[in-house]
Scaffold this active site. Sequence first.
Site, PDB file in Angstrom:
ATOM      1  N   HIS A  23      -7.714 -34.837  -0.979  1.00  0.00           N
ATOM      2  CA  HIS A  23      -6.835 -36.562  -0.127  1.00  0.00           C
ATOM      3  C   HIS A  23      -8.389 -37.200   0.813  1.00  0.00           C
ATOM      4  O   HIS A  23      -8.634 -37.131   1.704  1.00  0.00           O
ATOM      5  CB  HIS A  23      -6.421 -36.215   0.903  1.00  0.00           C
ATOM      6  CG  HIS A  23      -5.674 -37.131   1.527  1.00  0.00           C
ATOM      7  ND1 HIS A  23      -5.452 -38.512   1.135  1.00  0.00           N
ATOM      8  CD2 HIS A  23      -6.252 -37.247   3.554  1.00  0.00           C
ATOM      9  CE1 HIS A  23      -4.946 -39.334   2.625  1.00  0.00           C
ATOM     10  NE2 HIS A  23      -5.632 -38.540   3.572  1.00  0.00           N
ATOM     11  N   ASP A  79      -0.603 -40.522  -0.744  1.00  0.00           N
ATOM     12  CA  ASP A  79      -1.738 -41.650  -2.339  1.00  0.00           C
ATOM     13  C   ASP A  79      -0.777 -41.958  -3.102  1.00  0.00           C
ATOM     14  O   ASP A  79      -0.909 -42.831  -3.066  1.00  0.00           O
ATOM     15  CB  ASP A  79      -2.772 -40.797  -2.100  1.00  0.00           C
ATOM     16  CG  ASP A  79      -3.937 -40.234  -0.813  1.00  0.00           C
ATOM     17  OD1 ASP A  79      -4.499 -40.875  -0.101  1.00  0.00           O
ATOM     18  OD2 ASP A  79      -3.594 -38.495  -0.467  1.00  0.00           O
TER      19      ASP A  79
END
Length: 328
Positions: A187, A159
């Site tokens: 996440h 990410d």
Amino acid sequence: MTEPVNVTVTGAAGQIGYALLFRIAAGEMLGADVPVRLRLLEIPQAVGAAEGTAMELDDCAFPTLAGIDIFDDPKKAFDGANVALLVGARPRGPGMERADLLEANGSIFGPQGRAINSGAADDVKVLVVGNPANTNALIATANAPDVPPERFTAMTRLDHNRALSQLAARADARVGDVRRVTIWGNHSASQYPDIFHAEVAGTPGASLAEDRDWLENDFIPTVAKRGAAIIEARGASSAASAANAAISHVRDWVRGTPQGDWTSAGVWSLGEYGVPEGIVSSFPVTSSGSGWEIVPDLDIDDFSRARIDASVAELLEEREAVRSLGLL
Ligand code: NAX
């Protein structure tokens, strides 16, 4: 020659495993001068495929690869592990409820946590990649009472890298010119990619964030939903980029983050930035080679606070769900 480092990789026959193992064996994770011994864990049905990957690893004749062993028993696979990459997980099947998914993963990460507790090396460092990564890391930690909880981390580096890339494109700069981006929270699609402390080729991220329409309706959702966009385009989930992120996470943990910059990782919270103690949440982190440290004293404005709190609330819900299933 120095003693090889034992690296245990679960889900070794999967698509991330295939993108990961060759790079570890080539010395890209721990260094070109550090020999590694791979210990691969798979479910019995996939051991044959893992053996095929091991044959290919042999055929690469990597000077840094000191040996490969393949197991279907976590106790054996984690024996002596210095670094453990927990990639294999149970994906959500059709008609599977969230509680079923958490329970199925609890039956993987509970025993793996216990195996790490009883057999891993004293310096073991664990990265959980398999989803739901933060909560799987929490389950493993809860099952490894003798291992300090800060040794269990969850991967939000992919990410982080996605945010670097999107921000560089927006500013018409190179990725190498972007610093101090942060992924906060889980996440999952609730994650918060924060650019308020970032710098892009000398331009403060806060000034790029002044375009709130771009920030809220383009940048944040593009980063948070990138995984789904990859599946849509590729017909399969991120693999090489996920493997790359795992390599970078462990490399920076062991060898240190660059001066003047930080990265993002899901780490054990002790209450920093108002994130409740006892969950694995993503923070801005640095390492000097001995362990992750959460970057202190960043100003968090109301815009960021609301988004961090929302993602953390999801992590707390996941913790409640696994607690009520008796997995913690
Ligand atoms: P694959 O389905 O290709 O491979 C998973 C492998 O794990 C399979 O070979 C399977 O046999 C094995 N496995 C299952 N249970 C196991 C167990 N108990 N012990 C050992 N091995 C076991 O999935 P892949 O694309 O490699 O993805 C692996 C995991 O990474 C998934 O949970 C996925 O959701 C997660 N991801 C996490 C990311 C992150 O940023 N944290 C990004 C990429 C990826 O989506």
